[in-house]
Design an enzyme around this catalytic site. Structure first.
Site, PDB file in Angstrom:
ATOM      1  N   GLY A  27       0.830  -1.214   0.000  1.00  0.00           N
ATOM      2  CA  GLY A  27       0.000   0.000   0.000  1.00  0.00           C
ATOM      3  C   GLY A  27       0.858   1.255   0.000  1.00  0.00           C
ATOM      4  O   GLY A  27       2.089   1.185   0.003  1.00  0.00           O
ATOM      5  N   VAL A  32      -3.912 -10.509   7.708  1.00  0.00           N
ATOM      6  CA  VAL A  32      -3.511 -10.200   9.090  1.00  0.00           C
ATOM      7  C   VAL A  32      -4.565 -10.620  10.118  1.00  0.00           C
ATOM      8  O   VAL A  32      -4.298 -10.619  11.315  1.00  0.00           O
ATOM      9  CB  VAL A  32      -3.155  -8.702   9.310  1.00  0.00           C
ATOM     10  N   THR A  53     -10.300   1.351   6.195  1.00  0.00           N
ATOM     11  CA  THR A  53     -11.440   2.125   6.709  1.00  0.00           C
ATOM     12  C   THR A  53     -12.704   1.522   6.094  1.00  0.00           C
ATOM     13  O   THR A  53     -12.661   0.953   4.988  1.00  0.00           O
ATOM     14  CB  THR A  53     -11.372   3.607   6.288  1.00  0.00           C
ATOM     15  N   GLN A  61     -16.503   7.417  11.650  1.00  0.00           N
ATOM     16  CA  GLN A  61     -15.394   6.461  11.794  1.00  0.00           C
ATOM     17  C   GLN A  61     -15.330   5.837  13.189  1.00  0.00           C
ATOM     18  O   GLN A  61     -14.234   5.601  13.696  1.00  0.00           O
ATOM     19  CB  GLN A  61     -14.059   7.154  11.495  1.00  0.00           C
ATOM     20  N   TYR A 119     -13.189   2.736  12.948  1.00  0.00           N
ATOM     21  CA  TYR A 119     -11.772   3.018  12.650  1.00  0.00           C
ATOM     22  C   TYR A 119     -11.078   3.715  13.822  1.00  0.00           C
ATOM     23  O   TYR A 119      -9.969   3.337  14.222  1.00  0.00           O
ATOM     24  CB  TYR A 119     -11.708   3.889  11.391  1.00  0.00           C
TER      25      TYR A 119
END
Ligand code: NAP
Length: 249
Positions: free
Chosen positions: A17, A65, A95, A153, A156
């Site tokens: 990324g 992960v 996100t 969020q 997140y």
């Protein structure tokens, strides 16, 4: 001052990324042998090809992960391929935004599993070996929004605030064994994700940043590389706000 990580082995999650790729390159540029993991095979193969054309020799493993067993196996494989892991950068993250009232359990669980459970999955298999060898670095990539909160969020920001709780506790557990644990909390960084935001909205974001621009993946990578070095041996349990002054702690 010179940073030299020759002989050190680093695992950077999400190295394909925007921010992860810069971290991989910076660590390798000062001598570390760097491994990463990914989900998307095609993207990873393209990244390996492009970086090897510029002289990098990264190892990449297809492991999610959120897969506890898979992460443990990956740590064993990296040890076989490169040697015991000295530096872990927990960078993989996603996100999945919406207001809390509209948030599904799937949205909550997915973000928490990828951003937070991954800290256990990736770090647990290597921490014992680091403490036994008397040297190690764990660097967790959180976010400005984990420090200040952000509408839309809750999943997140919960995960990103939780990362620093993990940092502070683990830092205390391993401090006497030569292992440091720190959090880096970037603000808005010019990765593909942020550059895909419509220009007018991006300009509104930039207007809230005192330095007047987005950060770069390389700036995050430079801080991570410093934290991975011997120069940073006295820094542990810290949370670095790297956000152009947008949120001051
Ligand atoms: P990105 O370009 O979307 O990269 C995310 C990386 O994580 C990808 O390599 C992705 O691999 C990997 N990944 C995601 N879920 C995974 C999973 N379940 N298992 C394995 N790998 C997984 O994101 P970025 O902008 O570089 O962000 C990197 C980190 O910085 C994230 O933790 C993010 O929260 C944080 N951050 C970013 C910003 C910003 O402005 N960009 C600001 C603050 C914090 P695949 O594509 O193969 O899935």
């Amino acid at each position: 001052m010179k940073i030299d990580l020759t002989g050190k082995v680093a695992l950077v999650t999400g190295g394909t990324g925007g921010i992860g790729a810069a971290i991989c390159e910076y660590l390798a540029s000062v001598g570390a042998k760097v491994a990463t993991n990914y989900r998307n095979e095609e993207k990873a193969q393209e990244w390996l090809k492009e970086t090897s054309s510029r002289g990098f020799d990264f190892k990449a493993y297809q492991v999610d992960v959120t897969d506890t067993e898979g992460c443990a196996k990956m740590a064993g494989q990296i040890e076989e391929d490169l040697g015991p892991i000295d530096i872990v950068v927990n960078n993989a993250g996603i996100t999945w935004d919406t207001t809390f009232r509209k948030m599904t359990k799937e949205q909550w669980d997915t973000v928490l599993k990828i951003n937070l459970d991954s800290l256990y999955n990736v770090t647990h298999p290597v921490i014992e070996s680091m403490t036994n060898r008397g040297w190690g670095r764990v660097i967790n990539i959180s976010s400005i929004n984990g420090q200040k909160g952000q509408i839309g969020q809750t999943n997140y920001t919960t995960s990103k605030a939780g990362m620093h709780g993990f940092t502070m506790s683990l830092a205390q557990e391993v401090a006497r064994k030569g292992v440091t644990v720190n959090t880096v909390s970037p603000g808005y960084i010019a990765t593909d994700m942020v550059m895909a935001v419509p220009e007018d909205i991006r300009n509104k974001i930039i207007a809230q940043i005192p330095v007047g621009r987005l950060g770069t993946p390389e700036e995050v990578a430079a801080l991570v590389t410093f934290l991975a070095s011997d120069h940073a041996a006295f820094i542990t349990g810290a949370n670095f706000a790297q956000n152009g002054g947008q949120h001051m702690m």
